[in-house]
Design a protein around this motif. Structure first.
Motif, mmCIF file in Angstrom:
data_model
loop_
_atom_site.group_PDB
_atom_site.id
_atom_site.type_symbol
_atom_site.label_atom_id
_atom_site.label_comp_id
_atom_site.label_asym_id
_atom_site.label_seq_id
_atom_site.Cartn_x
_atom_site.Cartn_y
_atom_site.Cartn_z
ATOM 1 N N TYR A 187 0.830 -1.214 0.000
ATOM 2 C CA TYR A 187 0.000 0.000 0.000
ATOM 3 C C TYR A 187 0.858 1.255 0.000
ATOM 4 O O TYR A 187 0.601 2.196 -0.767
ATOM 5 C CB TYR A 187 -0.930 -0.011 1.213
ATOM 6 N N ASP A 188 1.872 1.308 0.847
ATOM 7 C CA ASP A 188 2.701 2.513 0.941
ATOM 8 C C ASP A 188 3.405 2.827 -0.378
ATOM 9 O O ASP A 188 3.720 3.989 -0.655
ATOM 10 C CB ASP A 188 3.745 2.348 2.047
ATOM 11 N N GLU A 189 3.632 1.818 -1.198
ATOM 12 C CA GLU A 189 4.317 2.009 -2.474
ATOM 13 C C GLU A 189 3.418 2.657 -3.521
ATOM 14 O O GLU A 189 3.899 3.367 -4.406
ATOM 15 C CB GLU A 189 4.815 0.646 -2.978
ATOM 16 N N VAL A 190 2.121 2.427 -3.439
ATOM 17 C CA VAL A 190 1.192 2.921 -4.467
ATOM 18 C C VAL A 190 0.259 4.006 -3.938
ATOM 19 O O VAL A 190 -0.538 4.560 -4.702
ATOM 20 C CB VAL A 190 0.349 1.756 -5.038
ATOM 21 N N ARG A 191 0.358 4.325 -2.674
ATOM 22 C CA ARG A 191 -0.570 5.270 -2.047
ATOM 23 C C ARG A 191 -0.598 6.624 -2.760
ATOM 24 O O ARG A 191 -1.670 7.158 -3.065
ATOM 25 C CB ARG A 191 -0.200 5.459 -0.581
ATOM 26 N N ASP A 192 0.571 7.198 -3.036
ATOM 27 C CA ASP A 192 0.612 8.519 -3.668
ATOM 28 C C ASP A 192 0.008 8.492 -5.065
ATOM 29 O O ASP A 192 -0.683 9.436 -5.474
ATOM 30 C CB ASP A 192 2.052 9.033 -3.725
ATOM 31 N N HIS A 193 0.258 7.413 -5.789
ATOM 32 C CA HIS A 193 -0.306 7.284 -7.137
ATOM 33 C C HIS A 193 -1.833 7.226 -7.073
ATOM 34 O O HIS A 193 -2.520 7.881 -7.870
ATOM 35 C CB HIS A 193 0.245 6.031 -7.811
ATOM 36 N N ILE A 194 -2.365 6.460 -6.146
ATOM 37 C CA ILE A 194 -3.818 6.367 -6.009
ATOM 38 C C ILE A 194 -4.398 7.722 -5.638
ATOM 39 O O ILE A 194 -5.433 8.151 -6.180
ATOM 40 C CB ILE A 194 -4.199 5.321 -4.948
ATOM 41 N N THR A 195 -3.740 8.418 -4.730
ATOM 42 C CA THR A 195 -4.226 9.734 -4.301
ATOM 43 C C THR A 195 -4.307 10.688 -5.490
ATOM 44 O O THR A 195 -5.297 11.418 -5.648
ATOM 45 C CB THR A 195 -3.307 10.319 -3.225
ATOM 46 N N ARG A 196 -3.271 10.674 -6.336
ATOM 47 C CA ARG A 196 -3.284 11.554 -7.517
ATOM 48 C C ARG A 196 -4.431 11.189 -8.452
ATOM 49 O O ARG A 196 -5.106 12.070 -8.986
ATOM 50 C CB ARG A 196 -1.944 11.465 -8.259
#
Length: 246
Positions: A194-203
């Motif tokens: 989750y921590d690896e893709v969190r920023d991408h999902i947020t964007r």
């Protein structure tokens, strides 16, 4: 007399004479018809050009096809729809200019016709051809969309929920090579953390929320627009050539 786009002032559809001065009234203020003419003049009537970033009306060639060396005359119904479609793009540009002025936003300079911006086909599918073309054509529309996206707050719970519900989007390269799916024997090691893709999902969620805000703004703003004959929305059922294509 033939106007740009193949529309004849002497024989507009339904026998109605097209208003020679304005394409629409926006909150009672005229939008000059020359704005629509100018938009049409900088974009070919077929092939790439006008529709290179948008789903073309019925009868237009695919935006992936090269422009033919010799173009056949454009069907009157296609020309009328193209003008109506172009009017929507120009109206959106004008509404965005006014919204930017009201917000104190300064759009970048206009893009020259020789450097027409394009959008990915996925954006056309998500936004609709009118909005996609308006964003490609209008610096004000792009500026407003960016401002609306920046205003969006994405809760952590929404990001986590998206991650949990869309595990197939976050398979590791090794899992994809092995043909693993979240529904067929995937292990925790097959899913990116989750921590690896969190920023991408947020964007992604912020972009989606910004687009929804843009659609809401546009729907509300267009309520104050009255169109002249020959410039109605291409999906308006009150004219015989209508088709519900965005």
């Amino acid at each position: 007399m033939e106007r740009p786009g193949g529309v004849h002032e002497d024989d507009p559809p339904g026998g109605h004479r097209v208003n020679p001065e304005h394409a629409a009234l926006i909150d009672g203020e005229p939008l000059p018809r020359e704005r629509v003419d100018s938009f049409l003049e900088t974009r070919p009537s077929r092939g790439a050009g006008l529709y290179q970033f948008a789903a073309p009306p019925r009868g237009a060639t695919s935006h992936n096809e090269p422009a033919p060396a010799r173009r056949q005359p454009e069907a009157p119904s296609v020309a009328r729809q193209r003008r109506r479609w172009a009017t929507q793009v120009v109206v959106t540009d004008e509404l965005a200019r006014r919204a930017c002025a009201a917000r104190g936003l300064e759009p970048p300079p206009e893009v020259s016709p020789a450097k027409i911006l394009t959008l990915a086909e996925s954006d056309v599918a998500d936004l609709g051809s009118i909005v996609a073309a308006a964003l490609a054509h209008s610096p004000a529309a792009r500026t407003l969309l960016a401002a609306l996206e920046a205003e969006q707050t994405v809760p952590e719970t929404a990001v986590r929920d998206y991650y949990e519900r869309n595990q197939d989007r976050f398979l590791t390269p090794d899992a994809l090579r092995r043909g693993v799916t979240p529904f067929d024997g995937a292990t925790p090691q097959d899913i990116r953390p989750y921590d690896e893709v969190r920023d991408h999902i947020t964007r992604e969620l912020r972009t989606a929320a910004g687009r929804q805000a843009f659609f809401g703004w546009l729907d509300q703003s267009r309520a104050g627009v009255t169109y002249s004959h020959g410039h109605e929305h291409p999906g308006d059922p009150s004219h015989p050539d209508h088709e519900h294509r965005h």
